[in-house]
Every structure is written in structure tokens, then in C-alpha cells.
Design a protein around this motif. Structure first.
Motif, PDB file in Angstrom:
ATOM      1  N   PHE A 196     -32.339 -13.492 -23.119  1.00  0.00           N
ATOM      2  CA  PHE A 196     -32.069 -13.139 -21.555  1.00  0.00           C
ATOM      3  C   PHE A 196     -33.831 -12.634 -20.526  1.00  0.00           C
ATOM      4  O   PHE A 196     -34.655 -12.782 -21.378  1.00  0.00           O
ATOM      5  N   ARG A 197     -33.058 -12.783 -19.374  1.00  0.00           N
ATOM      6  CA  ARG A 197     -34.698 -13.246 -18.596  1.00  0.00           C
ATOM      7  C   ARG A 197     -34.503 -11.422 -17.818  1.00  0.00           C
ATOM      8  O   ARG A 197     -35.958 -11.324 -17.229  1.00  0.00           O
ATOM      9  N   ALA A 198     -33.686 -11.228 -18.045  1.00  0.00           N
ATOM     10  CA  ALA A 198     -33.808  -9.273 -17.445  1.00  0.00           C
ATOM     11  C   ALA A 198     -32.342  -8.910 -17.806  1.00  0.00           C
ATOM     12  O   ALA A 198     -31.631  -9.276 -18.699  1.00  0.00           O
ATOM     13  N   ALA A 199     -32.210  -8.090 -17.882  1.00  0.00           N
ATOM     14  CA  ALA A 199     -31.207  -6.701 -18.566  1.00  0.00           C
ATOM     15  C   ALA A 199     -29.630  -8.206 -18.262  1.00  0.00           C
ATOM     16  O   ALA A 199     -29.328  -7.904 -17.313  1.00  0.00           O
ATOM     17  N   PRO A 200     -29.029  -8.137 -19.231  1.00  0.00           N
ATOM     18  CA  PRO A 200     -27.595  -9.312 -18.914  1.00  0.00           C
ATOM     19  C   PRO A 200     -27.441  -8.887 -18.243  1.00  0.00           C
ATOM     20  O   PRO A 200     -26.549  -7.293 -18.161  1.00  0.00           O
ATOM     21  N   THR A 201     -25.544  -8.871 -16.924  1.00  0.00           N
ATOM     22  CA  THR A 201     -24.585  -8.572 -16.591  1.00  0.00           C
ATOM     23  C   THR A 201     -23.356  -8.958 -17.034  1.00  0.00           C
ATOM     24  O   THR A 201     -23.664 -10.573 -18.139  1.00  0.00           O
ATOM     25  N   LEU A 202     -22.225  -8.447 -17.229  1.00  0.00           N
ATOM     26  CA  LEU A 202     -21.009  -9.360 -16.772  1.00  0.00           C
ATOM     27  C   LEU A 202     -20.437  -8.930 -15.639  1.00  0.00           C
ATOM     28  O   LEU A 202     -19.886  -7.367 -15.963  1.00  0.00           O
TER      29      LEU A 202
ATOM     30  N   ARG B 155     -29.542 -14.133 -15.761  1.00  0.00           N
ATOM     31  CA  ARG B 155     -30.405 -14.422 -17.216  1.00  0.00           C
ATOM     32  C   ARG B 155     -30.035 -13.888 -17.999  1.00  0.00           C
ATOM     33  O   ARG B 155     -30.850 -14.727 -18.532  1.00  0.00           O
ATOM     34  N   VAL B 156     -28.678 -14.503 -18.651  1.00  0.00           N
ATOM     35  CA  VAL B 156     -28.460 -15.133 -20.386  1.00  0.00           C
ATOM     36  C   VAL B 156     -28.841 -15.949 -20.896  1.00  0.00           C
ATOM     37  O   VAL B 156     -28.202 -17.471 -19.871  1.00  0.00           O
ATOM     38  N   GLU B 157     -29.870 -16.411 -21.588  1.00  0.00           N
ATOM     39  CA  GLU B 157     -30.047 -17.135 -22.166  1.00  0.00           C
ATOM     40  C   GLU B 157     -29.447 -17.827 -23.812  1.00  0.00           C
ATOM     41  O   GLU B 157     -30.074 -18.329 -23.882  1.00  0.00           O
ATOM     42  N   ALA B 158     -29.297 -16.574 -23.957  1.00  0.00           N
ATOM     43  CA  ALA B 158     -28.434 -16.945 -25.477  1.00  0.00           C
ATOM     44  C   ALA B 158     -27.231 -15.877 -25.939  1.00  0.00           C
ATOM     45  O   ALA B 158     -27.616 -14.463 -25.804  1.00  0.00           O
TER      46      ALA B 158
ATOM     47  N   GLU C  53     -40.197 -15.055 -11.482  1.00  0.00           N
ATOM     48  CA  GLU C  53     -39.834 -16.046 -10.504  1.00  0.00           C
ATOM     49  C   GLU C  53     -37.967 -16.641 -10.000  1.00  0.00           C
ATOM     50  O   GLU C  53     -36.708 -16.071  -9.097  1.00  0.00           O
ATOM     51  N   ALA C  54     -37.718 -17.256 -11.249  1.00  0.00           N
ATOM     52  CA  ALA C  54     -36.522 -16.896 -11.173  1.00  0.00           C
ATOM     53  C   ALA C  54     -35.800 -15.958 -11.398  1.00  0.00           C
ATOM     54  O   ALA C  54     -34.295 -15.919 -11.537  1.00  0.00           O
ATOM     55  N   ILE C  55     -35.764 -14.257 -12.144  1.00  0.00           N
ATOM     56  CA  ILE C  55     -34.802 -14.120 -12.192  1.00  0.00           C
ATOM     57  C   ILE C  55     -34.749 -13.678 -10.923  1.00  0.00           C
ATOM     58  O   ILE C  55     -33.380 -12.505 -10.554  1.00  0.00           O
TER      59      ILE C  55
ATOM     60  N   VAL D  12     -34.652 -22.659  -6.450  1.00  0.00           N
ATOM     61  CA  VAL D  12     -33.989 -22.367  -5.681  1.00  0.00           C
ATOM     62  C   VAL D  12     -32.715 -22.342  -6.882  1.00  0.00           C
ATOM     63  O   VAL D  12     -31.966 -22.619  -7.525  1.00  0.00           O
ATOM     64  N   TRP D  13     -31.614 -21.815  -5.680  1.00  0.00           N
ATOM     65  CA  TRP D  13     -30.135 -21.223  -6.274  1.00  0.00           C
ATOM     66  C   TRP D  13     -29.214 -22.618  -6.029  1.00  0.00           C
ATOM     67  O   TRP D  13     -28.669 -22.944  -4.408  1.00  0.00           O
TER      68      TRP D  13
END
Length: 494
Positions: free
Chosen positions: A473-479, A427-430, A5-7, A271-272
Motif C-alpha cells: 500500500f502507498r498509505a494507510a489502506p481504506t475501505l 492506496r492499495v497495491e496488494a 505525489e500519487a498518494i 492526474v486522476w
């Protein structure tokens, strides 16, 4: 699963636009300025309000000083807890209309709204729900009607607003007046009259960081339990006393609001709800001459900027006006100094477009890596921005996504700025950062979240390549942006 859900939780258009600002100012000014207090009691004579130097030119100078600090917006305390209104409201006689300033024809809100418009600065308003002057405060709907009328005046007559700041302070105490604010009614008025403005602190769009000292979490998540939206609506959790030391205290709020561990046992909605750091350039929020020697330096403000804006939060810095309607000399000097530092990190004209902008303050470089990788491109002149594509995103099946920056010749760097494409979520966690030297790759620094912005400062290194490896990461990282720089006098802040 809560992580799934968070993703999918992303910012609203108004939140996304607000997050592009990053750094903006607060101006605390009003009756407390004249009485040398932090909290007035509402019995002050309007005749005390006489800022002899406040006019259109003074407002322009104040806005220009904030722009010199690289701020992109300004929020004015239109009414503090004493109930004195800085505009000629029809709701009370406790306002500038009853003061000798400009013969009772002045409007402080108009001065600053117009000055912001002339300087292309965003404008916002602070309207305290707590009102120690209003006779109907504590009478339920009667006070809600008055507050809504004041909101309507401010939100209808001063142009577009970027933020509406609702203070949660309520110091009435157990034996004081008890007013249950009709928040939902207030929000409806705000959404109707200013649909593009975020509602902050005691509101659904922007979350208070949890203290007024400038302290931030090492891992700041914008995706958090929806219950946090209620926290500042509860008077028992708000500031309870007239105490300037409150602005330097750390709160006992949780340090972990959105990690996997924090969400593991949570079964409610997400929520965001991004964070805002609110703090003052002085120990107090209003101007006190006795604090002239306690103004934060430009270096201290830059450190605060890097930790707050560079820690996935917005920075709201208060700079109070003195009794004449001007900034103090030390305050102005600090604003100029921090602006000179910040300008080295980011362009003055920042687009809201989600593009990978690889910019070097030291030398041209190429960027490679990722599923949506564009052909390797070499930068032009130092400071030039190059759009590679709408956003970099790792391949969905890449277990160790990596982005590598390379230079044709060795360069010295000590600062790295990263931004996720938050329109796709956080998405990024570390991640870790390594530098290539003559004998191979060496660990440089590491961090957890990125979000809207992460600024990493480290010991200066000479290198021909930097490698950013995403380890969690929770899904494919983005930048959405990668930027490197070499700043003079920068200490490592890992």
C-alpha cells in the motif's frame, strides 16, 4: 518522490459522482442502422431514416430494458461519423428534420432524454468530432464553429448530462481532409454548459481502457501520468477503418500504467484519470440482423461486469436499436439475465456516501480490525446494509493492516466485493484473503489494486471468518465497502 505525489491525487467531485454509477449503456442508432453499415460516408439521403416503431413508448421500453440490466445511465449516439444528427439541429439539413420519421418533427435525443428522466436514469451524449457530411470539415475554425454550435444545442436543451463521449475515430487517411480539433475550446463549452458531466475518451475526465473487446488490466490504476490525457486526442492513434473486428481486438497499449515500477522513471505530473471499458453486446456497434446469433449471453455479460466494474473501471455496454427502434429479442434476454446476476451483488439503490457497508447475502457477520474500528456489530436480515463509520482506515503505523469478517455459524461464500474510499485516493497495491476452517486459516485468493471496486470470485468455501490482509500500500489502506455473497454457478476467477 513520485509515489508521495500519487498518494495525494484524488478524484474531482464530477469524477467521484461518475464512479458511483459503475455500469451504464450505450445506444448506437442512426443512419447506419438503416443502411446496415458501421461507418456511413455522409452522402446518405435523410429519407432513409424511417424507424417506424420509434416513439415515446419505445424509448421507455428501451430505458426499462437497460434498467433491468442494472444500468444506471444511458449515452446516445446523437451524431456518428456520417454527420446525420438525431435532433433537429440548426447547423445542417442532414438531420431528422429532413427525414419522413414523424413527418420531420421528430427528435430522437428528446425521446431518450425524457425517457431517462422518467425512469430516473442518467443521460449522456455522444457527438462524433469526425463528420463526413459537413462541407467545412477540414477547414479549421469553420468546422470548429459548427461543432461548437452542435455541442451548444445538445448541452443546452436536454437537461443535465452525466457524460459527454468524444470518439477519437478518424479514418480520413493521409490523403483525406485534415482537421485539427480545437479540443480546449470544446472542453470550455462543456464545462460552461454541463459542469457536472465528465468528458470521456478524448477528454480530461475519463480514460479509454485501450480496446473495445472488454479486456482490462489485472491492475488498474486511476492515478496515471497526465500525458495519457493526450493519447486519444491524436488522430493517428484512433480507429482508421470501417471494421467491426476492431471491437474484438486487443490493443498494444501498456498493461502497466500506474504501478511503482511504471512511475519510477516518470518525472511529469500525475492526474486522476479512471478507466472506462466500452464494448458492444454484438460484434458491431450498430444493429445488423446477420449478428442476431452473435449476441453476448447474460453469463458472458456478468463475467465482463465482474472483470470491468470489479477491476476498477466503469463498464459502458452498447446495445443497438434495430431499424424499427427496438432492441433485438436476444439482446433483451441477455440484459434481463445479467441484471438478475448483478442484483445479487449490490443493492439497486446505492448511496454515494462513503461508508463501510458490510452486507451479507448469506448470513449476518461482524467486522473488526483497523485504527478507526467501530464496535463489532452483527448484521440484521440478509441483504441489510449497516453503516459502521464514514470509512475504515488502517492505523498509519500498522505494517500489516487486516480486516476480519466473522460469522456466528459457518456459511458458504464464493464472492467478495471491496471498495476503497477513493475520495482519499487510491492506496492499495496488494492484498490477500484467507478463510478460517476447522484446521486453521487457508489462503483463498489474492489481488493487487482495489480502487473504486474489486470483485473477487473463488471456489466456494464454508467458513466462520474471512481475513483480508493488506500486503502492499502507498498509505494507510481504506475501505468504503465490504460485501460477501454466495452466487449460484459462479466459477473461480482469481
Amino acid at each position: 518522490m513520485k509515489l508521495a505525489e500519487a498518494i495525494n491525487v484524488t478524484p474531482s467531485p464530477r469524477q467521484l459522482a461518475w464512479q458511483q454509477l459503475g455500469f451504464y449503456g450505450f445506444i448506437h442508432f442512426g443512419m447506419n442502422t438503416m443502411t446496415d453499415r458501421e461507418w456511413g460516408d455522409g452522402t446518405e439521403d435523410p429519407a432513409l431514416f424511417a424507424p417506424t416503431g420509434l416513439d415515446e413508448a419505445a424509448a421507455d421500453r428501451a430505458v426499462a430494458a437497460m434498467q433491468a440490466a442494472h444500468m444506471r445511465g444511458l449515452i446516445l449516439t446523437c451524431k456518428h461519423h456520417d454527420g446525420f444528427c438525431l435532433w433537429p439541429t440548426k447547423t445542417t439539413t442532414h438531420s431528422v428534420a429532413a427525414s419522413p420519421w414523424q413527418n420531420g418533427h421528430g427528435d430522437v435525443v428528446r425521446l431518450f432524454a425524457d425517457a431517462c428522466a422518467r425512469h430516473q436514469m442518467q443521460f449522456g451524449v455522444y457527438l462524433s468530432p469526425w463528420d463526413r457530411n459537413a462541407a467545412v470539415y477540414g477547414q479549421g475554425k469553420a468546422y470548429d464553429d459548427l461543432y461548437v454550435a452542435q455541442l451548444t444545442e445538445l448541452l443546452s436543451n436536454y437537461g443535465p448530462l452525466f457524460e459527454i463521449w468524444l470518439d477519437g475515430a478518424n479514418g480520413e487517411g493521409p490523403n483525406g481532409k485534415h482537421q485539427v480539433y480545437d479540443w480546449d475550446r470544446y472542453y470550455q463549452v462543456m464545462r460552461t454548459l454541463q459542469p457536472n458531466a465528465v468528458i470521456a475518451v478524448s477528454g480530461p475526465d475519463v480514460r479509454w481502457i485501450g480496446n473495445e473487446a472488454g479486456h482490462i488490466r489485472p491492475s488498474e490504476w486511476s492515478v496515471v501520468p497526465a500525458a495519457l490525457r493526450e493519447a486519444e486526442r491524436v488522430a493517428a492513434l484512433s480507429q482508421q477503418s470501417d471494421d467491426a473486428a476492431f471491437s474484438r481486438q486487443f490493443k498494444s497499449t501498456d498493461d502497466d500504467l500506474g504501478s511503482r515500477d511504471a512511475l519510477a522513471d516518470y518525472d511529469g505530473p500525475l492526474v486522476w484519470y479512471p478507466a472506462e471499458v466500452d464494448t458492444s453486446i454484438r460484434p458491431g456497434w450498430f444493429f445488423h440482423e446477420a449478428q442476431d446469433t452473435q449476441v453476448r449471453s447474460g453469463e458472458a455479460l456478468f463475467d465482463l461486469y465482474c472483470k470491468a466494474v470489479g477491476g476498477n473501471a466503469a463498464l459502458l455496454l452498447n446495445v443497438p436499436l434495430d431499424r424499427c427502434g427496438r432492441f433485438g429479442a436476444a439482446d433483451q434476454a441477455a440484459l434481463v439475465a445479467v441484471g438478475q446476476k448483478i442484483i445479487q451483488l449490490t443493492d439497486t439503490d446505492v448511496s454515494g456516501a462513503a461508508v463501510v457497508a458490510a452486507t451479507s447475502a448469506v448470513a449476518p457477520f461482524a467486522i473488526t480490525g483497523g485504527a478507526s474500528e467501530a464496535p463489532a456489530a452483527t448484521m440484521g436480515d440478509a441483504g441489510e446494509t449497516l453503516a459502521l463509520q464514514s470509512a475504515w482506515e488502517a492505523a498509519p503505523d500498522d505494517a500489516t493492516p487486516t480486516v476480519t469478517l466473522t460469522w456466528a455459524q459457518p456459511v458458504c461464500v464464493n464472492t467478495l466485493i471491496l471498495r476503497e474510499a477513493i475520495s482519499r485516493g487510491q492506496r492499495v497495491e496488494a492484498f490477500s484473503v484467507m478463510a478460517l476452517q476447522a484446521d486453521g486459516w487457508h489462503a483463498l485468493t489474492r489481488a493487487t489494486t482495489i480502487g473504486n471496486c474489486r470483485i473477487l470470485r473463488f471456489e466456494e468455501v464454508e467458513t466462520t471468518a474471512l481475513k483480508i490482509t493488506f500486503t502492499g500500500f502507498r498509505a494507510a489502506p481504506t475501505l468504503a465497502e465490504v460485501r460477501v455473497a454466495r452466487l449460484e454457478g459462479v466459477e473461480a476467477r482469481v
